[in-house]
Design a protein around this motif. Structure first.
Motif, PDB file in Angstrom:
ATOM      1  N   TYR A  29       8.335  -0.020   2.608  1.00 40.12           N
ATOM      2  CA  TYR A  29       8.596   0.690   3.850  1.00 40.12           C
ATOM      3  C   TYR A  29       8.629  -0.286   5.026  1.00 40.12           C
ATOM      4  O   TYR A  29       9.320  -0.062   6.011  1.00 40.12           O
ATOM      5  CB  TYR A  29       7.520   1.751   4.100  1.00 40.12           C
ATOM      6  CG  TYR A  29       7.425   2.800   3.010  1.00 40.12           C
ATOM      7  CD1 TYR A  29       8.404   3.784   2.878  1.00 40.12           C
ATOM      8  CD2 TYR A  29       6.361   2.800   2.115  1.00 40.12           C
ATOM      9  CE1 TYR A  29       8.311   4.741   1.886  1.00 40.12           C
ATOM     10  CE2 TYR A  29       6.263   3.750   1.119  1.00 40.12           C
ATOM     11  CZ  TYR A  29       7.238   4.722   1.005  1.00 40.12           C
ATOM     12  OH  TYR A  29       7.159   5.662   0.013  1.00 40.12           O
ATOM     13  N   THR A  30       7.831  -1.340   4.933  1.00 41.65           N
ATOM     14  CA  THR A  30       7.759  -2.338   5.991  1.00 41.65           C
ATOM     15  C   THR A  30       8.412  -3.626   5.505  1.00 41.65           C
ATOM     16  O   THR A  30       7.979  -4.212   4.503  1.00 41.65           O
ATOM     17  CB  THR A  30       6.290  -2.614   6.376  1.00 41.65           C
ATOM     18  OG1 THR A  30       5.686  -1.402   6.825  1.00 41.65           O
ATOM     19  CG2 THR A  30       6.211  -3.658   7.479  1.00 41.65           C
ATOM     20  N   GLN A  31       9.440  -4.053   6.202  1.00 40.99           N
ATOM     21  CA  GLN A  31      10.163  -5.256   5.810  1.00 40.99           C
ATOM     22  C   GLN A  31       9.455  -6.507   6.350  1.00 40.99           C
ATOM     23  O   GLN A  31       9.057  -6.548   7.515  1.00 40.99           O
ATOM     24  CB  GLN A  31      11.600  -5.213   6.349  1.00 40.99           C
ATOM     25  CG  GLN A  31      12.438  -4.068   5.795  1.00 40.99           C
ATOM     26  CD  GLN A  31      12.681  -4.179   4.298  1.00 40.99           C
ATOM     27  OE1 GLN A  31      12.826  -5.283   3.770  1.00 40.99           O
ATOM     28  NE2 GLN A  31      12.723  -3.047   3.620  1.00 40.99           N
ATOM     29  N   ASP A  49       6.497 -14.031   8.575  1.00 41.02           N
ATOM     30  CA  ASP A  49       5.372 -13.093   8.505  1.00 41.02           C
ATOM     31  C   ASP A  49       4.363 -13.539   7.446  1.00 41.02           C
ATOM     32  O   ASP A  49       3.148 -13.558   7.680  1.00 41.02           O
ATOM     33  CB  ASP A  49       5.867 -11.683   8.148  1.00 41.02           C
ATOM     34  CG  ASP A  49       6.772 -11.090   9.206  1.00 41.02           C
ATOM     35  OD1 ASP A  49       6.526 -11.317  10.402  1.00 41.02           O
ATOM     36  OD2 ASP A  49       7.742 -10.394   8.830  1.00 41.02           O
ATOM     37  N   THR A  91       3.552  -0.240   0.900  1.00 42.87           N
ATOM     38  CA  THR A  91       4.530  -1.308   0.747  1.00 42.87           C
ATOM     39  C   THR A  91       3.893  -2.421  -0.073  1.00 42.87           C
ATOM     40  O   THR A  91       2.769  -2.832   0.199  1.00 42.87           O
ATOM     41  CB  THR A  91       4.954  -1.854   2.119  1.00 42.87           C
ATOM     42  OG1 THR A  91       5.735  -0.867   2.784  1.00 42.87           O
ATOM     43  CG2 THR A  91       5.774  -3.117   1.977  1.00 42.87           C
ATOM     44  N   GLU A 149       0.356   2.000   4.213  1.00 41.03           N
ATOM     45  CA  GLU A 149       1.196   2.781   5.118  1.00 41.03           C
ATOM     46  C   GLU A 149       0.537   4.080   5.567  1.00 41.03           C
ATOM     47  O   GLU A 149       0.891   4.631   6.609  1.00 41.03           O
ATOM     48  CB  GLU A 149       2.542   3.091   4.446  1.00 41.03           C
ATOM     49  CG  GLU A 149       3.312   1.863   4.003  1.00 41.03           C
ATOM     50  CD  GLU A 149       3.922   1.086   5.161  1.00 41.03           C
ATOM     51  OE1 GLU A 149       3.878   1.578   6.293  1.00 41.03           O
ATOM     52  OE2 GLU A 149       4.445  -0.021   4.919  1.00 41.03           O
ATOM     53  N   LYS A 184       2.090  -6.964  10.505  1.00 39.89           N
ATOM     54  CA  LYS A 184       3.089  -6.036  11.028  1.00 39.89           C
ATOM     55  C   LYS A 184       2.445  -4.714  11.450  1.00 39.89           C
ATOM     56  O   LYS A 184       2.934  -3.621  11.182  1.00 39.89           O
ATOM     57  CB  LYS A 184       4.185  -5.772   9.987  1.00 39.89           C
ATOM     58  CG  LYS A 184       5.239  -6.879   9.878  1.00 39.89           C
ATOM     59  CD  LYS A 184       6.131  -6.880  11.122  1.00 39.89           C
ATOM     60  CE  LYS A 184       7.330  -7.807  10.959  1.00 39.89           C
ATOM     61  NZ  LYS A 184       8.385  -7.259  10.125  1.00 39.89           N
ATOM     62  N   ARG A 228      -0.041  -3.279  10.224  1.00 39.39           N
ATOM     63  CA  ARG A 228      -0.497  -2.503   9.067  1.00 39.39           C
ATOM     64  C   ARG A 228      -1.707  -3.206   8.453  1.00 39.39           C
ATOM     65  O   ARG A 228      -1.742  -4.437   8.391  1.00 39.39           O
ATOM     66  CB  ARG A 228       0.582  -2.407   7.985  1.00 39.39           C
ATOM     67  CG  ARG A 228       1.891  -1.768   8.408  1.00 39.39           C
ATOM     68  CD  ARG A 228       1.770  -0.244   8.423  1.00 39.39           C
ATOM     69  NE  ARG A 228       3.080   0.396   8.540  1.00 39.39           N
ATOM     70  CZ  ARG A 228       3.771   0.522   9.653  1.00 39.39           C
ATOM     71  NH1 ARG A 228       3.284   0.018  10.775  1.00 39.39           N
ATOM     72  NH2 ARG A 228       4.940   1.136   9.678  1.00 39.39           N
TER      73      ARG A 228
END
Length: 319
Positions: A4-6, A11, A37, A58, A98, A100
């Motif tokens: 879900y998170t790229q 990163d 993710t 997530e 990110k 998360r």
């Protein structure tokens, strides 16, 4: 497991500066699943290449996650093969990436076994591991209310009732009541830490041996026998909802050797095997009947068939 998170290379390199795990070689998103993710990440250190799994949470927030981080470490320390958060240089396993919560975990190897390919040997293997899991977690010092436990299914069964047939309304109501009555007089049914979602696709095998138990993010404090019932309903069922007695017998006997059943367990098994089917029937019904749901849909009738079979053909725990 899903993406879900790229993430990009920058990163990951930023996260890795906190660890002594080595340098990034490659990474790849893991498709499938519905909650978090996940990425496979390959690192190299002192000429040796190693594989890890990076998870970005997530749904669970930073305040909820310490329970799961501590539990996985506790189980791993007691030789239960579960993913656990590797600690950074400061002894911190739960990180942030990110915006998360995130954790780097060891990668386990093995294969998922399809439901129609499960044998008595597979069922005996998971029975042994689940019994060992329950014994290992017996003294775990944190408690957690199940996210979709008794209070959830009481509320949701009432909310969903207008969308159901009269027959299904009665079936749900009966099972909620049966569990409430059991809960009021639990005898000596052992309560402890449960996995809460040990379906066959949350286990890796090498041959017929369990190499890892995955996805502990439904773990909670509950009846240990309820956890076993979840496994029995999924691992030992046929497409028509009937229970394969050979597989169930192998499961229950292996579990009993690791954690012997109590008399209270024996009295409660017929009810809890129905409760476990009801709980997942309900959790599948809710998105199935919601036209706006974006959740991955699973057929609720699969669990309804198991529930009806369990009610009509109660099984017994072995001596």
């Amino acid at each position: 497991m899903a993406v879900y998170t790229q993430l990009d290379k920058d990163d990951l390199n930023q996260l890795l500066t906190d660890f002594d795990l080595g340098s990034l070689v490659s990474f790849k998103g893991i498709e499938g699943g519905i909650e978090n993710t996940n990425y496979f990440i390959s690192l190299i250190k002192d000429g040796a290449k190693r594989e890890y799994v990076l998870t970005l949470f997530e749904e669970l927030d930073h305040e909820e996650l310490p329970y799961f981080i501590e539990l996985c470490q506790w189980l791993s320390d007691r030789h239960i093969d579960v993913p656990f958060a590797i600690q950074d240089r400061n002894g911190i396993g739960l990180k942030r990436l990110k915006n998360r919560p995130a954790a780097i975990q060891p990668r386990f190897y093995g294969e998922h076994v399809g439901q129609t390919d499960l044998t008595p040997e597979h069922c005996a293997a998971i029975g042994k591991v689940l019994g060992e899991f329950h014994v290992a977690a017996r003294d775990f010092y944190l408690k957690r209310q199940a996210h979709r436990g008794v209070f959830w299914w009481r509320r949701e069964s009432e909310l969903i009732a207008p969308k159901l047939s009269v027959e299904d309304q009665k079936l749900l109501k009966d099972e909620v009541l049966r569990f409430d009555q059991l809960r009021e007089n639990p005898s000596n049914i052992e309560v402890g830490t449960i996995h809460g979602d040990l379906f066959h696709d949350n286990v890796l095998f090498q041959g017929t041996e369990v190499s890892a138990v995955l996805d502990l993010y439904n773990a909670a404090t509950g009846f240990l026998l309820f956890d076993l019932a979840i496994v029995a309903n999924d691992w030992c069922s046929n497409p028509d909802g009937s229970i394969d007695r050979q597989r169930e017998e192998a499961l229950l006997k292996a579990y009993n050797q690791a954690r012997p059943f109590t008399e209270g367990d024996r009295e409660a098994w017929a009810i809890l095997s129905c409760t476990a089917a009801m709980r997942f029937w309900l959790s599948r019904l809710i998105p199935w009947l919601d036209k706006n749901s974006e959740q991955k849909l699973k057929d609720p009738d699969e669990l309804k068939r198991i529930l009806l079979f369990r009610r009509q053909n109660p099984s017994q725990l072995p001596d």
